[in-house]
Design a protein around this motif. Structure first.
Motif, mmCIF file in Angstrom:
data_model
loop_
_atom_site.group_PDB
_atom_site.id
_atom_site.type_symbol
_atom_site.label_atom_id
_atom_site.label_comp_id
_atom_site.label_asym_id
_atom_site.label_seq_id
_atom_site.Cartn_x
_atom_site.Cartn_y
_atom_site.Cartn_z
ATOM 1 N N GLU A 314 13.462 -41.071 -43.585
ATOM 2 C CA GLU A 314 13.866 -40.704 -44.944
ATOM 3 C C GLU A 314 13.431 -39.282 -45.287
ATOM 4 O OE1 GLU A 314 16.263 -41.471 -47.858
ATOM 5 O OE2 GLU A 314 15.821 -42.998 -46.362
ATOM 6 N N LYS A 317 15.377 -36.671 -43.152
ATOM 7 C CA LYS A 317 16.679 -36.416 -43.760
ATOM 8 C C LYS A 317 16.551 -35.491 -44.971
ATOM 9 C CE LYS A 317 19.054 -40.026 -44.783
ATOM 10 N NZ LYS A 317 19.320 -41.408 -45.245
ATOM 11 N N ASN A 321 18.190 -31.751 -44.807
ATOM 12 C CA ASN A 321 19.269 -31.456 -45.745
ATOM 13 C C ASN A 321 18.909 -30.310 -46.686
ATOM 14 O OD1 ASN A 321 21.339 -33.258 -44.916
ATOM 15 N ND2 ASN A 321 20.222 -34.967 -45.818
ATOM 16 N N LEU A 337 18.788 -33.509 -37.134
ATOM 17 C CA LEU A 337 19.216 -34.647 -37.958
ATOM 18 C C LEU A 337 20.057 -35.608 -37.129
ATOM 19 C CD1 LEU A 337 19.063 -35.779 -40.803
ATOM 20 C CD2 LEU A 337 21.042 -34.377 -41.411
ATOM 21 N N TYR A 341 19.169 -39.607 -36.137
ATOM 22 C CA TYR A 341 20.052 -40.773 -36.286
ATOM 23 C C TYR A 341 20.129 -41.564 -34.967
ATOM 24 C CZ TYR A 341 21.754 -38.715 -40.670
ATOM 25 O OH TYR A 341 21.848 -38.199 -41.936
ATOM 26 N N THR A 365 27.675 -35.118 -37.732
ATOM 27 C CA THR A 365 26.618 -34.191 -38.180
ATOM 28 C C THR A 365 26.643 -32.916 -37.352
ATOM 29 O OG1 THR A 365 25.253 -36.088 -38.839
ATOM 30 C CG2 THR A 365 24.143 -33.956 -38.604
ATOM 31 N N GLU A 415 23.391 -44.098 -44.795
ATOM 32 C CA GLU A 415 24.347 -42.995 -44.898
ATOM 33 C C GLU A 415 25.758 -43.550 -44.908
ATOM 34 O OE1 GLU A 415 24.009 -39.789 -45.354
ATOM 35 O OE2 GLU A 415 21.820 -39.693 -45.246
#
Length: 423
Positions: A314, A317, A321, A337, A341, A365, A415
């Protein structure tokens, strides 16, 4: 008697005026030759102007540099070449004498002449560079390194009287100068970054933690209010000694002296090396808030997500971002990122579709980075091809009736994947 005086004055005026007219004609003559690249023919009229009208126009000297460089290139022997170089150096002296504001770096140029043509002694060149550096602020990267290379050579001579502390001080001053040039001339960032790398490489046997600690311990009191000195010192220490007590001590002093993004980052780095991650997180986050440059802010957020929160999806991310929002061209943030994932794909135990959807998300991504900048196009195609082996196929998306729709991946990733319209 008055008639004679008048005649003398008129004669002086006529001669002077004729001389100026002659110079004007000869200026046109040599410039025409230069335009046509008839270098040999340009020399005689140019020399005549230099002799008779040396103070008329600084262009005489910039044109002269071109002529002298040609004469060096076409010298027929090493003796002739050295004579031309020595004459060229006298010419730079004349340039400075007549147009000092246009030729502040004349000593540096003289030193470079000797370096580029393998003429003169090391001491002669060092003396010219040292004097030149004290008078100008705008210095080429190759000049900085040429100077340090000679200084390093002199230090390593068995009869050298240069102390290790003096060596570290010289290295620090040139390191700081290079960084100043890097900031003031971003157009030449490749040149100055290369200079920094060369300085580090040339000095690696001397600029070690032991010598740096001894030097900074000795100098810290006399520089306790010197913000620039602390910043340069910590920048040098951070390369190899950020885990040493001297780095933490100086980082704390620098932060107390000047609370900025830079000082917060140094302190955070020191805490990372001392495994005080909570303190490191605090000061890195503070650095990101204090930083005004969006590119640098993005780097800080990237480092936060990649090092201190890499076990917390979390938070990873969140910071990746943020990094992307401040620098959409930071492709490593997209890659990190995407990898985060993939590393969490196996936690999607609800069903196989979700696992494959995670790989689809990872691919999208990476494609975000490719879409942001043409230079990334095709750069990560092989990585995407590997991920596609584990991703959703066109048939699976079709069977799930998801073309043109969105799908939320839960299982800790949280997501939403957007599928394109079917072609």
């Amino acid at each position: 008697m008055r008639v004679n005086i008048l005649m003398i004055l008129l004669t002086i005026y006529s001669v002077s005026n004729a001389q100026k007219m002659d110079c004007s004609k000869q200026v046109k003559e040599y410039k025409d030759f230069l335009i046509l690249k008839k270098m040999d023919e340009s020399i005689q009229p140019w020399e005549s102007v230099l002799k008779n009208c040396p103070k008329d126009n600084p262009e005489l000297y910039t044109d002269g540099i071109t002529i002298y460089q040609y004469r060096i290139e076409t010298a027929k022997s090493s003796e002739e070449k050295e004579k031309v170089v020595r004459d060229f150096m006298k010419f730079y002296d004349q340039f400075h004498k007549n147009f000092p504001e246009k030729s502040k770096d004349y000593e540096i140029k003289k030193g470079l002449l000797l370096v580029d043509n393998s003429i003169g002694t090391d001491d002669e060149i060092l003396t010219l560079f040292e004097s030149g550096f004290s008078k100008v602020k705008d210095v080429e990267g190759r000049v900085i390194f040429s100077y340090f290379k000679l200084f390093n050579k002199k230090y390593k001579n068995t009869d050298s009287k240069i102390s290790t502390n003096t060596y570290v001080e010289k290295y620090s001053s040139l390191y700081q100068l290079t960084n100043e040039m890097l900031l003031s001339k971003p157009k030449y960032s490749d040149e100055y970054n290369a200079t920094l790398r060369s300085l580090k490489s040339e000095a690696r046997s001397v600029i070690n933690c032991e010598n740096l600690t001894a030097y900074y311990d000795d100098k810290i009191n006399e520089n306790k209010e010197n913000v620039q000195w602390f910043e340069t010192a910590l920048d040098i220490l951070s390369n190899r000694c950020s885990d040493k007590p001297i780095f933490l001590s100086m980082a704390q002093k620098f932060y107390d002296l000047n609370k900025t993004a830079k000082s917060s980052s140094f302190l955070a780095m020191a805490f990372v090396k001392n495994r005080k991650n909570n303190d490191a997180k605090k000061y890195f986050e503070e650095a990101a808030i204090l930083e005004n440059d969006s590119i640098e802010k993005a780097k800080i957020y990237y480092n936060l997500g990649a090092t201190l929160y890499n076990d917390d999806l979390e938070k990873t991310k969140q910071f990746m971002n943020k990094a992307i929002s401040f620098d959409p061209m930071l492709d490593r943030a997209y890659l990190f990122l995407s990898n985060a994932y993939v590393n969490n794909a196996e936690k999607c135990t609800d069903n196989n579709f979700d696992k494959k959807a995670v790989y689809y998300l990872a691919i999208q991504t990476i494609k975000r980075a490719q879409n942001k900048n043409p230079k990334f196009a095709g750069k990560y195609d092989s990585l995407i091809a590997e991920l596609e082996k584990k991703s959703l196929s066109v048939e699976e998306i079709f069977q799930a009736k998801l073309f043109g729709k969105t799908y939320k991946i839960k299982c800790g990733i949280n997501e939403i994947v957007e599928f394109p319209q079917k072609k």
